[in-house]
Scaffold this active site. Structure first.
Site, PDB file in Angstrom:
ATOM      1  N   SER A 138       0.802  -1.227   0.000  1.00  0.00           N
ATOM      2  CA  SER A 138       0.000   0.000   0.000  1.00  0.00           C
ATOM      3  C   SER A 138       0.839   1.285   0.000  1.00  0.00           C
ATOM      4  O   SER A 138       0.538   2.194  -0.776  1.00  0.00           O
ATOM      5  CB  SER A 138      -0.992  -0.008   1.166  1.00  0.00           C
ATOM      6  OG  SER A 138      -1.980  -0.976   0.923  1.00  0.00           O
ATOM      7  N   THR A 180      -6.436  -2.637   8.737  1.00  0.00           N
ATOM      8  CA  THR A 180      -6.391  -4.044   8.341  1.00  0.00           C
ATOM      9  C   THR A 180      -6.472  -4.927   9.572  1.00  0.00           C
ATOM     10  O   THR A 180      -6.721  -4.443  10.685  1.00  0.00           O
ATOM     11  CB  THR A 180      -5.169  -4.312   7.431  1.00  0.00           C
ATOM     12  OG1 THR A 180      -5.288  -5.626   6.899  1.00  0.00           O
ATOM     13  CG2 THR A 180      -3.836  -4.152   8.155  1.00  0.00           C
ATOM     14  N   LYS A 193     -10.388  -4.439  11.503  1.00  0.00           N
ATOM     15  CA  LYS A 193     -11.447  -4.094  10.538  1.00  0.00           C
ATOM     16  C   LYS A 193     -12.847  -4.081  11.157  1.00  0.00           C
ATOM     17  O   LYS A 193     -13.723  -3.367  10.686  1.00  0.00           O
ATOM     18  CB  LYS A 193     -11.430  -5.072   9.357  1.00  0.00           C
ATOM     19  CG  LYS A 193     -10.281  -4.831   8.389  1.00  0.00           C
ATOM     20  CD  LYS A 193     -10.390  -5.759   7.196  1.00  0.00           C
ATOM     21  CE  LYS A 193      -9.423  -5.317   6.109  1.00  0.00           C
ATOM     22  NZ  LYS A 193      -9.562  -6.097   4.874  1.00  0.00           N
ATOM     23  N   ASP A 223     -12.887  -3.320  -0.398  1.00  0.00           N
ATOM     24  CA  ASP A 223     -12.345  -4.609  -0.853  1.00  0.00           C
ATOM     25  C   ASP A 223     -13.209  -5.249  -1.945  1.00  0.00           C
ATOM     26  O   ASP A 223     -12.687  -5.714  -2.966  1.00  0.00           O
ATOM     27  CB  ASP A 223     -12.228  -5.587   0.328  1.00  0.00           C
ATOM     28  CG  ASP A 223     -11.092  -5.213   1.271  1.00  0.00           C
ATOM     29  OD1 ASP A 223     -10.102  -4.627   0.805  1.00  0.00           O
ATOM     30  OD2 ASP A 223     -11.203  -5.510   2.475  1.00  0.00           O
ATOM     31  N   GLY A 243     -13.746 -16.269   4.527  1.00  0.00           N
ATOM     32  CA  GLY A 243     -13.077 -15.388   5.483  1.00  0.00           C
ATOM     33  C   GLY A 243     -13.411 -13.932   5.189  1.00  0.00           C
ATOM     34  O   GLY A 243     -14.372 -13.636   4.451  1.00  0.00           O
ATOM     35  N   ASN A 297     -16.405 -23.359   0.928  1.00  0.00           N
ATOM     36  CA  ASN A 297     -15.309 -23.125   1.871  1.00  0.00           C
ATOM     37  C   ASN A 297     -14.929 -24.436   2.546  1.00  0.00           C
ATOM     38  O   ASN A 297     -15.764 -25.332   2.670  1.00  0.00           O
ATOM     39  CB  ASN A 297     -15.766 -22.105   2.939  1.00  0.00           C
ATOM     40  CG  ASN A 297     -14.634 -21.649   3.815  1.00  0.00           C
ATOM     41  OD1 ASN A 297     -13.581 -21.267   3.302  1.00  0.00           O
ATOM     42  ND2 ASN A 297     -14.816 -21.678   5.119  1.00  0.00           N
ATOM     43  N   ARG A 298     -13.646 -24.511   2.963  1.00  0.00           N
ATOM     44  CA  ARG A 298     -13.185 -25.711   3.683  1.00  0.00           C
ATOM     45  C   ARG A 298     -14.097 -25.993   4.875  1.00  0.00           C
ATOM     46  O   ARG A 298     -14.582 -27.098   5.032  1.00  0.00           O
ATOM     47  CB  ARG A 298     -11.735 -25.498   4.132  1.00  0.00           C
ATOM     48  CG  ARG A 298     -11.206 -26.608   4.997  1.00  0.00           C
ATOM     49  CD  ARG A 298      -9.768 -26.361   5.346  1.00  0.00           C
ATOM     50  NE  ARG A 298      -9.570 -25.117   6.093  1.00  0.00           N
ATOM     51  CZ  ARG A 298      -8.392 -24.683   6.506  1.00  0.00           C
ATOM     52  NH1 ARG A 298      -7.306 -25.376   6.224  1.00  0.00           N
ATOM     53  NH2 ARG A 298      -8.297 -23.554   7.184  1.00  0.00           N
ATOM     54  N   ASP A 306     -19.580 -24.903   7.667  1.00  0.00           N
ATOM     55  CA  ASP A 306     -20.490 -24.089   8.488  1.00  0.00           C
ATOM     56  C   ASP A 306     -20.287 -22.597   8.211  1.00  0.00           C
ATOM     57  O   ASP A 306     -21.240 -21.811   8.173  1.00  0.00           O
ATOM     58  CB  ASP A 306     -20.309 -24.410   9.978  1.00  0.00           C
ATOM     59  CG  ASP A 306     -18.876 -24.254  10.436  1.00  0.00           C
ATOM     60  OD1 ASP A 306     -17.958 -24.496   9.624  1.00  0.00           O
ATOM     61  OD2 ASP A 306     -18.656 -23.866  11.593  1.00  0.00           O
ATOM     62  N   TYR A 347      -1.925 -12.034  -4.685  1.00  0.00           N
ATOM     63  CA  TYR A 347      -1.125 -11.286  -5.661  1.00  0.00           C
ATOM     64  C   TYR A 347       0.373 -11.530  -5.543  1.00  0.00           C
ATOM     65  O   TYR A 347       1.156 -10.990  -6.308  1.00  0.00           O
ATOM     66  CB  TYR A 347      -1.437  -9.780  -5.587  1.00  0.00           C
ATOM     67  CG  TYR A 347      -1.195  -9.163  -4.233  1.00  0.00           C
ATOM     68  CD1 TYR A 347      -2.251  -8.913  -3.372  1.00  0.00           C
ATOM     69  CD2 TYR A 347       0.097  -8.842  -3.813  1.00  0.00           C
ATOM     70  CE1 TYR A 347      -2.035  -8.360  -2.124  1.00  0.00           C
ATOM     71  CE2 TYR A 347       0.326  -8.289  -2.570  1.00  0.00           C
ATOM     72  CZ  TYR A 347      -0.749  -8.048  -1.728  1.00  0.00           C
ATOM     73  OH  TYR A 347      -0.513  -7.502  -0.491  1.00  0.00           O
ATOM     74  N   GLY A 386      -4.484 -11.006  -8.813  1.00  0.00           N
ATOM     75  CA  GLY A 386      -4.872 -10.278  -7.611  1.00  0.00           C
ATOM     76  C   GLY A 386      -4.347  -8.854  -7.525  1.00  0.00           C
ATOM     77  O   GLY A 386      -4.805  -8.078  -6.672  1.00  0.00           O
TER      78      GLY A 386
HETATM   79  P1  ATR Z   1      -8.915 -13.203   4.942  1.00  0.00           P
HETATM   80  O1  ATR Z   1      -9.318 -11.985   5.708  1.00  0.00           O
HETATM   81  O2  ATR Z   1      -7.651 -13.014   4.147  1.00  0.00           O
HETATM   82  O3  ATR Z   1     -10.028 -13.725   4.087  1.00  0.00           O
HETATM   83  P2  ATR Z   1      -9.417 -15.191   6.963  1.00  0.00           P
HETATM   84  O4  ATR Z   1     -10.595 -14.411   7.403  1.00  0.00           O
HETATM   85  O5  ATR Z   1      -8.520 -15.788   7.983  1.00  0.00           O
HETATM   86  O6  ATR Z   1      -8.504 -14.321   6.018  1.00  0.00           O
HETATM   87  O7  ATR Z   1      -9.936 -16.361   5.985  1.00  0.00           O
HETATM   88  C1  ATR Z   1      -9.112 -17.288   5.404  1.00  0.00           C
HETATM   89  C2  ATR Z   1      -9.881 -18.106   4.353  1.00  0.00           C
HETATM   90  O8  ATR Z   1      -8.950 -18.990   3.706  1.00  0.00           O
HETATM   91  C3  ATR Z   1     -10.956 -19.000   4.931  1.00  0.00           C
HETATM   92  O9  ATR Z   1     -11.966 -19.194   3.966  1.00  0.00           O
HETATM   93  C4  ATR Z   1     -10.175 -20.318   5.181  1.00  0.00           C
HETATM   94  O10 ATR Z   1     -10.973 -21.463   5.247  1.00  0.00           O
HETATM   95  P3  ATR Z   1     -11.600 -21.944   6.671  1.00  0.00           P
HETATM   96  O11 ATR Z   1     -12.749 -21.014   6.943  1.00  0.00           O
HETATM   97  O12 ATR Z   1     -12.027 -23.327   6.454  1.00  0.00           O
HETATM   98  O13 ATR Z   1     -10.481 -21.800   7.685  1.00  0.00           O
HETATM   99  C5  ATR Z   1      -9.333 -20.342   3.937  1.00  0.00           C
HETATM  100  N1  ATR Z   1      -8.121 -21.147   4.061  1.00  0.00           N
HETATM  101  C6  ATR Z   1      -6.947 -20.775   4.626  1.00  0.00           C
HETATM  102  N2  ATR Z   1      -6.045 -21.766   4.550  1.00  0.00           N
HETATM  103  C7  ATR Z   1      -6.666 -22.810   3.919  1.00  0.00           C
HETATM  104  C8  ATR Z   1      -6.275 -24.124   3.517  1.00  0.00           C
HETATM  105  N3  ATR Z   1      -5.034 -24.571   3.758  1.00  0.00           N
HETATM  106  N4  ATR Z   1      -7.171 -24.885   2.875  1.00  0.00           N
HETATM  107  C9  ATR Z   1      -8.421 -24.433   2.621  1.00  0.00           C
HETATM  108  N5  ATR Z   1      -8.866 -23.204   2.954  1.00  0.00           N
HETATM  109  C10 ATR Z   1      -8.002 -22.390   3.599  1.00  0.00           C
END
Ligand code: ATR
Length: 264
Positions: free
Chosen positions: A2, A46, A50, A86, A112, A133-134, A137, A207, A228
């Site tokens: 930035s 950040t 936030k 964002d 996230g 998402n992983r 929930d 990025y 990115g």
């Molecule tokens: P940001 O603000 O950059 O989005 P965050 O709020 O910590 O950071 O979110 C990280 C995201 O990356 C989440 O969607 C996370 O998945 P989970 O909610 O299941 O934790 C995802 N993420 C990070 N590392 C991961 C990995 N190794 N495999 C799959 N998803 C991952």
């Protein structure tokens, strides 16, 4: 990145401002904002501030309210106003590549903070959004919130290959919004590229590196790829408009980011 991009912009525009970095602890945030009110034109905030900065502000934009997070603050007439650029950064970086999201089906990977801003903005712009998402929930919670607050449908999906492969047959745009593949773990990829298809637009919010493994593999398959850096630069340009009412020089900012990335 930035300081590099904003300072390049201020120099280009001949403006007497500097973008600096402040390491602010959670217990220092309130005092910092009070001081900033009189000494600064604006701020980016950040992680981890936030959300916690929001009660310290006098007003919030529609996006910041919906997303529930602030990344940009403007101080004006004694007031501190919160915004979130964002999601708009993502939409504008797609637009710059000729992709209009209104009416398009978009699959967002991640739930996230970044995915949240992007998912809400896409829905606000009229896209038909689904979230995978992983942690299932979190995807469900975010999809429900987007659907109820924007009054547009939003579905949650599991991250399983079969589910995503079938979803991808029907979507126009895929936005990868997790940190997977970010330097130094550049070999990582969240989904197998064999489920992508020719003509799909694939955007990665990571990025560094500019060409992530996901983008490199997507290119080989014949997808249209968006890196990115575009989102980074466009969220910054949107912040500059908020702080200073200026039209930010996006290309100057992009060059500054590429130069900085080249050095890191
Ligand atoms: P940001 O603000 O950059 O989005 P965050 O709020 O910590 O950071 O979110 C990280 C995201 O990356 C989440 O969607 C996370 O998945 P989970 O909610 O299941 O934790 C995802 N993420 C990070 N590392 C991961 C990995 N190794 N495999 C799959 N998803 C991952």
């Amino acid at each position: 990145m930035s300081p590099a991009m904003h300072n390049a912009s201020f120099k280009h525009l001949g403006l007497p401002y500097r973008f600096g970095l402040f390491d602010v602890g959670e217990d220092e945030l309130s005092a910092f904002i009070s001081t900033a009110r009189t000494e600064m034109q604006g701020l980016n905030v950040t992680i981890p501030h936030k959300v916690s900065v929001m009660p310290l502000l006098d007003g919030l934009s529609k996006e910041a309210q919906l997303i529930g997070a602030v990344n940009t603050i403007r101080f004006k007439d004694g007031k501190a106003l919160g915004f979130n650029t964002d999601g708009v950064g993502c939409v504008r970086s797609l637009r710059e590549q000729g992709v209009e999201v209104s009416g398009e089906r978009v699959l967002v990977l991640g739930a996230g903070g970044a995915a949240r801003a992007i998912g809400f903005q896409l829905a606000l712009e009229g896209a038909d959004v689904s979230i995978a998402n992983r942690s299932q929930d979190k995807a469900e919670k975010l999809a429900e919130e987007i659907a109820s607050k924007t009054k547009r449908g939003c579905r949650a999906l599991t991250i399983e290959e079969k589910t995503l492969a079938s979803e991808i047959q029907g979507v126009d745009v895929l936005v990868h919004a997790t940190s997977v593949g970010m330097h130094p773990k550049t070999e990582d990829i969240l989904i197998p590229s064999r489920i992508l298809r020719r003509g799909l637009v694939v955007m990665d919010i990571v990025y560094n590196p500019v060409k992530t493994r996901l983008l490199l593999e997507a290119e080989k398959i014949g997808c249209r790829t968006v890196d990115g850096v575009g989102m980074l630069v466009h969220q910054g340009a949107a912040s500059e408009r908020i702080w200073l009412d200026v039209e930010a020089p996006v290309e100057v900012m992009r060059e500054a980011v590429y130069a900085r990335l080249g050095k890191s």
